[in-house]
Design a protein around this motif. Structure first.
Motif, mmCIF file in Angstrom:
data_model
loop_
_atom_site.group_PDB
_atom_site.id
_atom_site.type_symbol
_atom_site.label_atom_id
_atom_site.label_comp_id
_atom_site.label_asym_id
_atom_site.label_seq_id
_atom_site.Cartn_x
_atom_site.Cartn_y
_atom_site.Cartn_z
ATOM 1 N N ASP A 157 55.263 19.545 -19.737
ATOM 2 C CA ASP A 157 55.796 18.755 -18.622
ATOM 3 C C ASP A 157 57.138 18.132 -18.979
ATOM 4 O O ASP A 157 58.048 18.070 -18.136
ATOM 5 N N GLU A 158 57.281 17.679 -20.225
ATOM 6 C CA GLU A 158 58.560 17.119 -20.666
ATOM 7 C C GLU A 158 59.654 18.187 -20.615
ATOM 8 O O GLU A 158 60.783 17.909 -20.180
ATOM 9 N N ALA A 159 59.337 19.401 -21.044
ATOM 10 C CA ALA A 159 60.313 20.496 -21.009
ATOM 11 C C ALA A 159 60.752 20.779 -19.577
ATOM 12 O O ALA A 159 61.952 20.961 -19.306
ATOM 13 N N LEU A 160 59.796 20.814 -18.652
ATOM 14 C CA LEU A 160 60.147 21.039 -17.242
ATOM 15 C C LEU A 160 61.058 19.933 -16.726
ATOM 16 O O LEU A 160 62.010 20.200 -15.985
ATOM 17 N N GLY A 161 60.780 18.691 -17.124
ATOM 18 C CA GLY A 161 61.624 17.571 -16.716
ATOM 19 C C GLY A 161 63.028 17.683 -17.268
ATOM 20 O O GLY A 161 64.014 17.448 -16.555
ATOM 21 N N ILE A 162 63.138 18.036 -18.543
ATOM 22 C CA ILE A 162 64.455 18.188 -19.176
ATOM 23 C C ILE A 162 65.257 19.262 -18.456
ATOM 24 O O ILE A 162 66.414 19.048 -18.077
ATOM 25 N N LEU A 163 64.648 20.421 -18.257
ATOM 26 C CA LEU A 163 65.363 21.523 -17.607
ATOM 27 C C LEU A 163 65.657 21.211 -16.145
ATOM 28 O O LEU A 163 66.724 21.569 -15.633
ATOM 29 N N GLY A 164 64.742 20.538 -15.478
ATOM 30 C CA GLY A 164 64.985 20.142 -14.088
ATOM 31 C C GLY A 164 66.180 19.209 -13.967
ATOM 32 O O GLY A 164 67.024 19.361 -13.072
ATOM 33 N N ASP B 96 71.834 18.218 -12.679
ATOM 34 C CA ASP B 96 73.141 17.722 -13.119
ATOM 35 C C ASP B 96 74.189 18.817 -13.218
ATOM 36 O O ASP B 96 75.340 18.533 -13.553
ATOM 37 N N GLY B 97 73.810 20.072 -12.996
ATOM 38 C CA GLY B 97 74.754 21.182 -13.104
ATOM 39 C C GLY B 97 75.006 21.625 -14.538
ATOM 40 O O GLY B 97 75.939 22.385 -14.794
ATOM 41 N N ARG B 98 74.162 21.174 -15.463
ATOM 42 C CA ARG B 98 74.347 21.576 -16.868
ATOM 43 C C ARG B 98 73.815 22.966 -17.136
ATOM 44 O O ARG B 98 74.181 23.594 -18.132
ATOM 45 N N ILE B 99 72.924 23.464 -16.282
ATOM 46 C CA ILE B 99 72.473 24.860 -16.299
ATOM 47 C C ILE B 99 72.473 25.337 -14.860
ATOM 48 O O ILE B 99 72.467 24.530 -13.922
ATOM 49 N N GLU B 100 72.461 26.643 -14.678
ATOM 50 C CA GLU B 100 72.431 27.173 -13.310
ATOM 51 C C GLU B 100 71.020 27.267 -12.756
ATOM 52 O O GLU B 100 70.826 27.238 -11.552
ATOM 53 N N MET C 111 78.965 32.031 -12.159
ATOM 54 C CA MET C 111 77.612 32.559 -12.089
ATOM 55 C C MET C 111 77.065 32.751 -13.507
ATOM 56 O O MET C 111 77.782 33.157 -14.408
ATOM 57 N N ALA C 112 75.802 32.496 -13.673
ATOM 58 C CA ALA C 112 75.144 32.631 -14.974
ATOM 59 C C ALA C 112 75.237 34.067 -15.461
ATOM 60 O O ALA C 112 74.918 34.994 -14.734
ATOM 61 N N ASP C 113 75.681 34.231 -16.708
ATOM 62 C CA ASP C 113 75.679 35.545 -17.318
ATOM 63 C C ASP C 113 74.938 35.543 -18.650
ATOM 64 O O ASP C 113 74.806 36.564 -19.295
ATOM 65 N N ARG C 114 74.430 34.384 -19.049
ATOM 66 C CA ARG C 114 73.685 34.236 -20.290
ATOM 67 C C ARG C 114 72.331 33.613 -19.982
ATOM 68 O O ARG C 114 72.134 32.983 -18.949
ATOM 69 N N ALA D 215 77.750 30.909 -21.276
ATOM 70 C CA ALA D 215 77.614 30.810 -22.735
ATOM 71 C C ALA D 215 77.741 29.353 -23.171
ATOM 72 O O ALA D 215 76.973 28.879 -24.016
ATOM 73 N N ALA D 216 78.699 28.635 -22.595
ATOM 74 C CA ALA D 216 78.894 27.224 -22.962
ATOM 75 C C ALA D 216 77.691 26.376 -22.550
ATOM 76 O O ALA D 216 77.281 25.476 -23.290
ATOM 77 N N GLN D 217 77.130 26.650 -21.383
ATOM 78 C CA GLN D 217 75.967 25.883 -20.933
ATOM 79 C C GLN D 217 74.759 26.126 -21.837
ATOM 80 O O GLN D 217 74.058 25.179 -22.200
ATOM 81 N N ILE D 218 74.534 27.372 -22.220
ATOM 82 C CA ILE D 218 73.390 27.679 -23.086
ATOM 83 C C ILE D 218 73.585 27.037 -24.458
ATOM 84 O O ILE D 218 72.645 26.461 -25.025
ATOM 85 N N ALA D 219 74.806 27.078 -24.980
ATOM 86 C CA ALA D 219 75.083 26.424 -26.264
ATOM 87 C C ALA D 219 74.837 24.926 -26.164
ATOM 88 O O ALA D 219 74.269 24.310 -27.082
ATOM 89 N N ALA D 220 75.231 24.322 -25.046
ATOM 90 C CA ALA D 220 75.026 22.881 -24.855
ATOM 91 C C ALA D 220 73.545 22.536 -24.748
ATOM 92 O O ALA D 220 73.106 21.497 -25.250
ATOM 93 N N VAL D 221 72.770 23.393 -24.111
ATOM 94 C CA VAL D 221 71.318 23.166 -24.033
ATOM 95 C C VAL D 221 70.742 23.133 -25.437
ATOM 96 O O VAL D 221 70.004 22.210 -25.802
#
Length: 120
Positions: free
Chosen positions: A26-33, A38-42, A1-4, A65-71
């Protein structure tokens, strides 16, 4: 579960850059979507704020923490950040805690506060 979390906030759009600002948004929404799919963020949320003196909107990205660092290290995300910085004022990225991370941070705070004498 996301903690960061990663808070991405921005202020006014630069005059004359409104159309490009919409494209970058719109590009930012696409990237985050895609990252969420892909499961790279929750997950992530987006808010547009009523007129005020400093913050026009924000995105909150949730993950480990690892997912946020990867973003933050993702080249596509970094390019989008550079693009955003050219079309909005006050762009900010702030890392923080959410969900169970809040409870852990508050427990540390309570422990530390217990070691500090209270003023009368």
């Amino acid at each position: 579960m996301a903690d960061r979390m990663l808070f991405i906030g921005w202020g006014d759009v630069a005059r004359g850059r409104e159309e490009r600002a919409l494209e970058v948004f719109d590009e930012a929404l696409g990237i985050l979507g895609r990252m969420e799919q892909d499961g790279r963020i929750e997950g992530f949320d987006v808010a547009l704020l009523a007129p005020n003196a400093g913050l026009d909107g924000y995105m909150q990205v949730r993950g480990t923490a690892a997912q946020i660092a990867a973003v933050r290290d993702d080249p596509e995300f970094m390019r989008n950040t550079v693009d955003a910085g050219l079309v909005v004022d006050g762009l900010r990225h702030v890392e923080g805690f959410c969900n169970d991370g809040v409870a852990r941070q508050m427990a540390m705070y309570a422990e530390a506060a217990g070691r500090v004498g209270q003023a009368a």
